[in-house]
Design a protein around this motif. Structure first.
Motif, PDB file in Angstrom:
ATOM      1  N   SER A  73      49.489  31.296 -71.870  1.00 50.47           N
ATOM      2  CA  SER A  73      49.529  29.672 -71.780  1.00 50.47           C
ATOM      3  C   SER A  73      47.921  29.134 -71.493  1.00 50.47           C
ATOM      4  O   SER A  73      47.291  30.354 -71.012  1.00 50.47           O
ATOM      5  CB  SER A  73      50.389  29.375 -70.589  1.00 50.47           C
ATOM      6  OG  SER A  73      49.710  29.731 -69.326  1.00 50.47           O
ATOM      7  N   ARG A 113      47.036  27.816 -68.860  1.00 51.73           N
ATOM      8  CA  ARG A 113      46.933  28.378 -67.771  1.00 51.73           C
ATOM      9  C   ARG A 113      46.376  29.800 -67.533  1.00 51.73           C
ATOM     10  O   ARG A 113      45.580  30.004 -66.901  1.00 51.73           O
ATOM     11  CB  ARG A 113      48.153  28.234 -66.694  1.00 51.73           C
ATOM     12  CG  ARG A 113      47.963  28.446 -65.268  1.00 51.73           C
ATOM     13  CD  ARG A 113      49.157  28.606 -64.588  1.00 51.73           C
ATOM     14  NE  ARG A 113      48.967  29.244 -63.329  1.00 51.73           N
ATOM     15  CZ  ARG A 113      49.852  29.689 -62.292  1.00 51.73           C
ATOM     16  NH1 ARG A 113      51.186  29.348 -62.671  1.00 51.73           N
ATOM     17  NH2 ARG A 113      49.514  30.150 -61.170  1.00 51.73           N
ATOM     18  N   GLN A 114      47.131  30.528 -68.215  1.00 52.38           N
ATOM     19  CA  GLN A 114      46.833  31.788 -67.957  1.00 52.38           C
ATOM     20  C   GLN A 114      45.349  32.280 -68.543  1.00 52.38           C
ATOM     21  O   GLN A 114      44.635  33.107 -68.243  1.00 52.38           O
ATOM     22  CB  GLN A 114      47.792  32.825 -69.091  1.00 52.38           C
ATOM     23  CG  GLN A 114      49.030  32.874 -68.061  1.00 52.38           C
ATOM     24  CD  GLN A 114      50.299  33.499 -68.906  1.00 52.38           C
ATOM     25  OE1 GLN A 114      50.269  33.225 -70.132  1.00 52.38           O
ATOM     26  NE2 GLN A 114      51.313  34.031 -68.263  1.00 52.38           N
ATOM     27  N   LEU A 115      44.992  31.625 -69.646  1.00 55.68           N
ATOM     28  CA  LEU A 115      43.705  31.848 -70.357  1.00 55.68           C
ATOM     29  C   LEU A 115      42.466  31.319 -69.235  1.00 55.68           C
ATOM     30  O   LEU A 115      41.366  31.838 -69.266  1.00 55.68           O
ATOM     31  CB  LEU A 115      43.501  31.085 -71.546  1.00 55.68           C
ATOM     32  CG  LEU A 115      44.194  31.776 -72.551  1.00 55.68           C
ATOM     33  CD1 LEU A 115      44.500  30.991 -74.050  1.00 55.68           C
ATOM     34  CD2 LEU A 115      43.628  33.389 -73.233  1.00 55.68           C
ATOM     35  N   GLU A 166      43.017  31.624 -65.962  1.00 55.69           N
ATOM     36  CA  GLU A 166      43.111  32.537 -64.950  1.00 55.69           C
ATOM     37  C   GLU A 166      42.044  33.625 -65.321  1.00 55.69           C
ATOM     38  O   GLU A 166      41.357  33.943 -64.420  1.00 55.69           O
ATOM     39  CB  GLU A 166      44.352  33.175 -64.923  1.00 55.69           C
ATOM     40  CG  GLU A 166      45.553  32.045 -64.252  1.00 55.69           C
ATOM     41  CD  GLU A 166      46.924  32.644 -64.274  1.00 55.69           C
ATOM     42  OE1 GLU A 166      47.124  33.475 -65.144  1.00 55.69           O
ATOM     43  OE2 GLU A 166      47.710  32.285 -63.383  1.00 55.69           O
TER      44      GLU A 166
END
Lengths: 264, 414
Positions: free
Chosen positions: B15, B17-19, B21
């Protein structure tokens, strides 16, 4: 004339400054645009439910402005980071005021307040305070990273470079200001620039050539531009990404509700 | 030789968001102090922050500006292989999430990254790939035939350990489904745990049934190791479970619980409530439907399973159940609740790195020994088995007990 006397004691190559800052800013914008492009190539869902604005706002105050999550890991851990965080924000705000002073009309109240009014004294005081905060926080973080023992942090060149950049930026800033004060007849207003005034005392009575001060000013200006350009490509990008992650997580974590006691 | 173009890791599995992170990590080192795997295998590339930095470098070398302008950094095959190994030498216990100042949701991040590397043909590790192949072929990791899955009921009745017959929910609809999972269905030692739960639910007057041979593996291990078939396989299960007309599903397996409670609803809506058996027993005790009358005099310590505690916030229910058993004295370990030290059984680590799992569990056992307790209890069958391995590795005399055994003893006196 400002309460600190004249700024015109050595030559400042403003054209070089404008060029180098433009280059730095352009690289920064390109880097950040590339980062954003990278993030939005992710296609999975970031939010499982509707984002909780209330949780995000509460956590923004608690974990971004107050940094309570660092406090939970230890007082000195918190102190290191909050000094860098607020010090950096302070320097950034003062730089923004500095840029505005180049733009606003010379007869405006804003310009007068910050050049000949009491605003100048506050500006100098805030600059020294913010610089000192960054200096103390970055130095403590660097010392912490190189502390020996079983819990010492694995430190790489990129970690040292980021902290070293910050330290060098602030130190050259203080040195420039100290040399300028040392070359100017002392005035009570100097006390507002308390760090630079103290450092000026150390070099008092020595003649510093104007060309050396110009070189130092140029070096400091180049360093700031390089730092800005470095942000998107280094671990310093966390100054944008970490707050974003913290507020997104606050909304998601609320579903589970065991990480943030104050959200219950 | 560098990584080939066909091994380009797709960002679509992650997602935004995960990138983000990947950039949020400043390698502050907090995770290093808490990681249960780094504690036993001191390779610096295992530190979660270092793992993030290395994976970010690899992904940006394939997808970032530098990749487009300068054809990216070259990664040798050895470097990529090591990166993949490091990604799987992790239980995805989530401890690093709880201590991370940037609140990076690491367990989810590791699983998404594993899915991405599997899609690129770079993962999982050979042992794990074989495990998943067996799981998909046999519907369990033990190569047992599906028609043996329900044999535990007649066997338990015959041996007298199961006190009452259990209706097949497909033939006799019941409001509650007792879902065993693979380990409890086929491993005789863990199957006893399932029989204890069944006996307790009968005693409390719960109307429930089982799926018998029609019960499938929850397929959670596919998700943990990044197998892209998870979603399709999960939908098969969701459709089956949704068709049963149940209002509640109770499972004694913490792994199945996480999969059904947390992963399934992200794929497709489920029409029933999900409880782990310990939550359900706690509820029955609090409702006065189960009386724990027989004392079990023992000083013990409690191990929080990652899938119940950190992943799902179930910390208090098991402790309430323990305190309800007369004679039990609970002494807590140094690391509990959100900071509970993982026993090493999760995330496919056991399949890829059995020796590391044993060492991680031995660390937990040593921690339990320091409390002076005679036994360590847990409500998770996987942790139960993992801690047994740890006790053997640490050459410890501490007894490893399943929490349901104590409840069973207190309710039935045997």
């Amino acid at each position: 004339m400002s309460p600190f006397g004249t700024d015109l004691i050595y030559y400042k190559p403003w054209l070089f400054f404008i060029i180098i800052q433009t280059i730095g800013l352009t690289i920064f914008i390109m880097g950040m645009a590339d980062n954003l492009n990278f993030y939005y190539r992710g296609k999975a869902r970031s939010f499982r439910n509707n984002p909780s604005l209330g949780a995000m706002i509460k956590v923004f105050f608690n974990e971004i402005l107050l940094q309570r999550q660092f406090f939970a890991r230890g007082f000195f851990r918190w102190l290191n980071h909050i000094l860098i965080f607020w010090g950096f924000l302070g320097l950034l705000s003062l730089s923004a005021i500095g840029v505005l002073l180049k733009i606003v009309p010379g007869d405006s109240a804003f310009f007068e307040f910050f050049t000949v009014g009491s605003g100048y004294l506050y500006y100098k005081f805030a600059g020294d305070l913010a610089g000192l905060m960054v200096l103390a926080g970055a130095a403590a973080a660097l010392i912490g990273r190189f502390t020996t023992g079983p819990d010492s942090i694995d430190t790489r060149l990129t970690d040292t470079a980021a902290l070293g950049f910050l330290l060098l930026l602030v130190l050259t800033g203080f040195l420039l200001e100290a040399l300028r004060l040392a070359a100017t007849p002392w005035a009570p207003a100097f006390e507002y620039s308390f760090v630079a005034d103290f450092m000026a005392g150390l070099v008092a009575g020595r003649q510093v050539p104007g060309s050396l001060m110009t070189a130092l000013w140029t070096f400091h200006a180049t360093l700031t531009a390089a730092f800005v350009a470095y942000i998107p490509f280094s671990k310093m990008v966390h100054i944008f990404a970490a707050p974003a992650e913290i507020v997104i997580n606050a909304s998601e974590e609320e579903l589970r509700g065991d990480l943030y006691g104050y959200l219950r | 030789m560098g990584i080939s173009a066909k091994n380009k890791i797709p960002l679509s599995c992650l997602s935004p968001r995960q990138l983000i992170e990947l950039d949020a990590c400043s390698r502050c080192g907090e995770c290093m102090k808490w990681c249960p795997i780094y504690a036993v295998d001191r390779s610096e590339d295992l530190i979660p922050g270092n793992r993030i930095a290395a994976l970010k470098k690899l992904l940006k070398s394939q997808h970032g500006l530098r990749a487009r302008l300068f054809a990216g950094d070259r990664f040798s095959k050895e470097q990529v292989d090591r990166l993949i190994e490091v990604l799987y030498e992790c239980t995805a216990c989530g401890q690093c999430h709880f201590v991370c100042p940037a609140r990076i949701d690491t367990a989810e991040l590791w699983e998404a990254l594993r899915e991405a590397v599997v899609e690129a043909g770079l993962g999982p590790l050979p042992n794990q790939a074989e495990y998943l192949r067996v799981l998909k072929k046999y519907e369990n990791p033990f190569k047992e035939p599906q028609e043996n899955r329900g044999l535990w009921v007649p066997r338990g009745l015959e041996q007298g350990t199961l006190y009452q017959d259990l209706p097949l929910i497909t033939q006799s609809p019941q409001p509650v489904l007792f879902y065993l999972g693979c380990t409890a269905s086929y491993n005789p030692e863990i199957n006893l745990v399932a029989q204890w739960v069944a006996n307790l639910m009968h005693k409390a007057g719960v109307k429930f049934g089982v799926l018998g041979n029609q019960e499938n593996c929850c397929r959670g291990k596919l998700r943990r190791m990044g197998d892209g078939d998870f979603a399709a396989k999960a939908i098969e299960n969701i459709d089956l479970l949704n068709s049963l007309g149940i209002n509640t599903l109770v499972t004694n397996c913490a792994g199945c619980y996480k999969t059904i409670f947390q992963d399934y609803p992200r794929i497709k809506e489920i029409n029933f409530k999900v409880y782990h058996a310990i939550e359900y027993i706690d509820m029955l005790i609090r409702e006065g439907k189960l009386q724990l009358v027989n004392p079990v005099p023992v000083q013990l310590t409690y191990h929080d399973p990652c899938h119940l505690g950190r992943h799902n916030g179930i910390y208090d229910a098991p402790r309430r159940v323990l305190q309800a058993v007369p004679g039990v004295e609970l002494v807590e370990m140094e690391r509990i609740r959100q900071n509970s030290r993982c026993c090493g059984m999760g995330g496919g680590l056991k399949m890829g790195f059995p020796e590391i799992q044993a060492l991680a569990a031995a660390e937990r056992i040593k921690e339990a020994e320091r409390t002076g307790a005679a036994a360590i209890v847990t409500p998770c069958p996987t942790c139960f088995l993992g801690l047994q391995t740890g006790a053997a590795k640490a050459e410890s005399d501490i007894r490893v007990k399943h929490l349901m055994e104590l409840v069973n003893l207190s309710v039935f006196g045997q």
